[in-house]
Design an enzyme around this catalytic site. Structure first.
Site, short mmCIF file in Angstrom:
data_model
loop_
_atom_site.label_atom_id
_atom_site.label_comp_id
_atom_site.label_asym_id
_atom_site.label_seq_id
_atom_site.Cartn_x
_atom_site.Cartn_y
_atom_site.Cartn_z
N ARG A 1 0.90 -1.14 0.04
CA ARG A 1 0.21 0.38 -0.30
C ARG A 1 0.85 0.98 0.04
NH1 ARG A 1 -0.05 -2.76 4.37
NH2 ARG A 1 -0.39 -1.84 6.95
N GLU B 1 5.11 0.06 8.42
CA GLU B 1 4.04 0.47 9.73
C GLU B 1 4.47 0.01 11.68
OE1 GLU B 1 2.42 2.54 11.15
OE2 GLU B 1 -0.35 2.78 10.35
N HIS C 1 3.46 5.30 6.30
CA HIS C 1 2.32 4.79 6.73
C HIS C 1 2.02 5.38 7.49
CE1 HIS C 1 2.59 0.07 4.90
NE2 HIS C 1 3.74 1.19 5.20
#
Length: 259
Positions: free
Chosen positions: A62, A89, A188
């Protein structure tokens, strides 16, 4: 007067963001809305006349996908993109895959808020019995890390995120910024928050209140020591940004559902 500009970007909405689940190190693609967020971010940056020289991402899809879409919308697909697990993240341990609202109902909103937002509180660690353990630690991307797979975290506080991020910031990204390059870090929510804490010298108490919505670029204007010369700027429609911040903050509430 600012000497350097640095852009931070939390990736566009992911599939599990939409479902209000702790995503962490599970590899998720962007949702349809997340794709649009990244494309709109690129268009906005192009309108601002931004030209990137270097882009840094985590090794989660992502984050990488967001960077590609942003550069594509800017017509800057050729800009080098460098990936590192150190920009991943925060590792949410045993919470990975769980719904935040359901966790708030069973453990209380304050406990979930501390797990999500605090600086030095660590969630329960993941172990081999966890349904996503193998998906994470058997993934080939982690065989290329600069630490042994056995040394990768099983859970993290925000403090620990900053600890594994700082060597990469100091040794890899800082030389690019100080070399006069315009840098984008497409990462993130928590890796960006950890870096903001370091750059802006945010206290352990105040970092709890720092929220970054998905797909909104953050501009930092820095002096020669990479300290801010003015407050961070979240670029875009400010009313929409505030609504997006509230949506993120509400994710850990009992009645937030899958909003």
């Amino acid at each position: 007067m600012s000497k350097y500009r640095l852009f931070l970007l939390r990736h566009g909405e992911g599939a599990w963001n939409k479902e209000n689940r702790f995503c962490s190190w599970v590899d998720q693609k962007l949702s349809e809305d997340g794709v649009l967020e990244a494309q709109e971010c690129g268009k906005l940056l192009k309108e601002h006349g931004v030209m990137f020289d270097r882009v840094f991402t985590s090794i989660l899809s992502r984050s990488v996908q967001t960077a590609w879409l942003v550069l594509g919308a800017m017509g800057q697909e050729w800009v080098p993109v460098t990936k590192s697990w150190r920009l991943n993240e925060r590792h949410y341990g045993a919470l990975i895959g769980l719904n935040r609202a359901e966790m708030a109902q069973s453990h209380g909103e304050e406990r979930v808020r501390l797990w999500r937002r605090s600086y030095d509180i660590t969630p329960p660690p993941i172990d081999e019995s966890h349904p996503y353990f193998a998906e994470i630690y058997d993934d080939r991307r982690y065989t290329t890390c600069d630490v042994a797979k056995e040394a990768l975290p099983r859970t993290e506080s925000l403090k620990e995120v900053l600890g594994r991020l700082l060597p990469y910031w100091n040794n890899v990204i800082v030389p690019e910024v100080k070399g006069g390059h315009t840098v984008l870090i497409s990462a993130h929510g928590n890796s960006c928050r950890a870096l903001l804490k370091h750059i802006e010298n945010i206290s352990e108490t105040d970092i709890v209140s720092v929220t970054l919505p998905t797909g909104v670029p953050v501009l930092l204007e820095l002096d020669e020591d990479l300290r801010p010369v003015k407050p961070r700027q979240l670029l875009g429609d400010q009313a929409k940004i505030q609504a997006a911040i509230k949506k993120v903050e509400d994710q850990g509430k009992v009645n937030s559902g899958n909003k």
